[in-house]
Motif scaffolding. Structure first.
Motif, mmCIF file in Angstrom:
data_model
loop_
_atom_site.group_PDB
_atom_site.id
_atom_site.type_symbol
_atom_site.label_atom_id
_atom_site.label_comp_id
_atom_site.label_asym_id
_atom_site.label_seq_id
_atom_site.Cartn_x
_atom_site.Cartn_y
_atom_site.Cartn_z
ATOM 1 N N LEU A 31 10.125 5.641 22.289
ATOM 2 C CA LEU A 31 9.127 6.544 22.863
ATOM 3 C C LEU A 31 9.392 7.987 22.449
ATOM 4 C CD1 LEU A 31 8.871 5.022 26.452
ATOM 5 C CD2 LEU A 31 7.530 4.468 24.410
ATOM 6 N N LYS A 32 10.644 8.376 22.465
ATOM 7 C CA LYS A 32 11.000 9.736 22.049
ATOM 8 C C LYS A 32 10.688 9.952 20.569
ATOM 9 C CE LYS A 32 14.413 10.513 25.604
ATOM 10 N NZ LYS A 32 15.060 9.450 26.275
ATOM 11 N N GLY A 33 10.990 8.940 19.755
ATOM 12 C CA GLY A 33 10.698 9.038 18.325
ATOM 13 C C GLY A 33 9.207 9.135 18.054
ATOM 14 N N ALA A 34 8.431 8.292 18.718
ATOM 15 C CA ALA A 34 6.977 8.319 18.531
ATOM 16 C C ALA A 34 6.391 9.649 18.990
ATOM 17 C CB ALA A 34 6.331 7.158 19.282
ATOM 18 N N GLU A 35 6.912 10.172 20.097
ATOM 19 C CA GLU A 35 6.436 11.463 20.609
ATOM 20 C C GLU A 35 6.707 12.578 19.600
ATOM 21 O OE1 GLU A 35 7.823 14.461 24.121
ATOM 22 O OE2 GLU A 35 7.577 12.353 24.677
ATOM 23 N N TRP A 36 7.887 12.578 18.993
ATOM 24 C CA TRP A 36 8.226 13.604 18.017
ATOM 25 C C TRP A 36 7.350 13.467 16.767
ATOM 26 C CZ3 TRP A 36 9.838 14.153 13.018
ATOM 27 C CH2 TRP A 36 10.302 15.418 12.660
ATOM 28 N N LEU A 37 7.086 12.247 16.356
ATOM 29 C CA LEU A 37 6.301 11.994 15.145
ATOM 30 C C LEU A 37 4.804 12.262 15.327
ATOM 31 C CD1 LEU A 37 7.994 8.661 14.037
ATOM 32 C CD2 LEU A 37 8.220 10.884 12.902
ATOM 33 N N ARG A 38 4.298 12.104 16.547
ATOM 34 C CA ARG A 38 2.856 12.139 16.810
ATOM 35 C C ARG A 38 2.135 13.347 16.209
ATOM 36 N NH1 ARG A 38 3.134 10.334 21.642
ATOM 37 N NH2 ARG A 38 2.837 8.194 20.985
ATOM 38 N N PRO A 39 2.626 14.582 16.328
ATOM 39 C CA PRO A 39 1.882 15.697 15.724
ATOM 40 C C PRO A 39 2.017 15.770 14.203
ATOM 41 C CG PRO A 39 3.775 16.529 16.970
ATOM 42 C CD PRO A 39 3.730 15.044 17.169
ATOM 43 N N ARG A 40 2.883 14.958 13.621
ATOM 44 C CA ARG A 40 3.174 15.046 12.195
ATOM 45 C C ARG A 40 2.608 13.892 11.366
ATOM 46 N NH1 ARG A 40 7.088 16.819 15.541
ATOM 47 N NH2 ARG A 40 8.142 18.756 15.011
ATOM 48 N N SER A 82 -1.547 7.661 13.609
ATOM 49 C CA SER A 82 -1.248 6.602 14.570
ATOM 50 C C SER A 82 -0.624 5.373 13.929
ATOM 51 C CB SER A 82 -2.519 6.181 15.312
ATOM 52 O OG SER A 82 -3.000 7.247 16.084
ATOM 53 N N GLU A 83 -1.008 5.068 12.698
ATOM 54 C CA GLU A 83 -0.436 3.896 12.020
ATOM 55 C C GLU A 83 1.081 3.983 11.951
ATOM 56 O OE1 GLU A 83 -4.640 4.322 10.791
ATOM 57 O OE2 GLU A 83 -2.977 5.726 10.853
ATOM 58 N N ILE A 84 1.605 5.178 11.868
ATOM 59 C CA ILE A 84 3.057 5.397 11.817
ATOM 60 C C ILE A 84 3.637 5.488 13.225
ATOM 61 C CG2 ILE A 84 4.895 6.954 11.044
ATOM 62 C CD1 ILE A 84 3.364 5.608 8.724
ATOM 63 N N THR A 85 3.057 6.356 14.035
ATOM 64 C CA THR A 85 3.653 6.614 15.347
ATOM 65 C C THR A 85 3.604 5.398 16.267
ATOM 66 O OG1 THR A 85 1.584 7.545 16.222
ATOM 67 C CG2 THR A 85 3.141 9.078 15.192
ATOM 68 N N GLU A 86 2.538 4.615 16.171
ATOM 69 C CA GLU A 86 2.444 3.429 17.028
ATOM 70 C C GLU A 86 3.416 2.343 16.584
ATOM 71 O OE1 GLU A 86 0.488 2.972 20.090
ATOM 72 O OE2 GLU A 86 1.029 5.049 19.696
ATOM 73 N N HIS A 131 8.393 -0.622 18.092
ATOM 74 C CA HIS A 131 9.414 -1.385 17.370
ATOM 75 C C HIS A 131 10.441 -2.056 18.283
ATOM 76 C CE1 HIS A 131 12.326 1.967 17.520
ATOM 77 N NE2 HIS A 131 13.228 1.087 17.147
ATOM 78 N N VAL A 132 10.643 -1.571 19.496
ATOM 79 C CA VAL A 132 11.541 -2.278 20.423
ATOM 80 C C VAL A 132 10.873 -3.557 20.952
ATOM 81 C CG1 VAL A 132 12.683 -2.152 22.672
ATOM 82 C CG2 VAL A 132 12.993 -0.318 21.006
ATOM 83 N N PRO A 133 9.644 -3.489 21.449
ATOM 84 C CA PRO A 133 9.020 -4.750 21.831
ATOM 85 C C PRO A 133 8.820 -5.687 20.639
ATOM 86 C CG PRO A 133 7.543 -2.907 22.295
ATOM 87 C CD PRO A 133 8.847 -2.333 21.869
ATOM 88 N N ALA A 134 8.768 -5.145 19.440
ATOM 89 C CA ALA A 134 8.685 -6.011 18.255
ATOM 90 C C ALA A 134 9.930 -6.886 18.139
ATOM 91 C CB ALA A 134 8.492 -5.174 16.995
ATOM 92 N N LYS A 135 11.083 -6.329 18.467
ATOM 93 C CA LYS A 135 12.312 -7.138 18.455
ATOM 94 C C LYS A 135 12.215 -8.227 19.515
ATOM 95 C CE LYS A 135 16.199 -5.187 19.797
ATOM 96 N NZ LYS A 135 17.522 -4.546 19.899
ATOM 97 N N ARG A 136 11.698 -7.912 20.674
ATOM 98 C CA ARG A 136 11.512 -8.901 21.734
ATOM 99 C C ARG A 136 10.563 -10.002 21.269
ATOM 100 N NH1 ARG A 136 9.819 -6.426 27.142
ATOM 101 N NH2 ARG A 136 10.656 -8.410 27.866
#
Length: 96
Positions: free
Chosen positions: A7-16, A19-23, A28-33
């Motif tokens: 969540l912290k990583g996506a938040e930092w990436l969001r303005p840069r 969505s294809e990247i930030t989402e 990626h954690v639930p992807a491991k699940r």
């Protein structure tokens, strides 16, 4: 302790980034699940640290949870990112 780095990583990436990247990062954690439920042998390939963190992050999805999760937007991209993330943890591999 789950520090919710995704969540912290996506938040930092969001303005840069789009969505294809930030989402994909956010998911990626639930992807491991998901992958530990959906892909035979995926669990066996995880590092011991990744197995421990998986339990803190909620453990493997049930079959029903996995089926629902993969239908959401960006889930496939997150699963691909997860595979790349796993490959980046290979011991002894030189990086540029």
């Amino acid at each position: 302790e789950d520090l919710e780095h995704e969540l912290k990583g996506a938040e930092w990436l969001r303005p840069r980034f789009p969505s294809e990247i930030t989402e994909a990062v956010r998911l990626h954690v639930p992807a491991k699940r998901y992958l530990t439920q959906a892909v035979e042998g995926y669990w066996d390939g995880l590092s011991s640290a990744s197995k421990r963190s998986l339990e803190v992050q909620g453990g493997t999805f049930s079959e029903t949870e996995a089926a629902a999760w993969i239908k959401q937007p960006y889930a496939m991209a997150a699963a691909k990112l997860r595979h790349w993330d796993d490959k980046g943890k290979a011991a002894g591999v030189a990086t540029p």
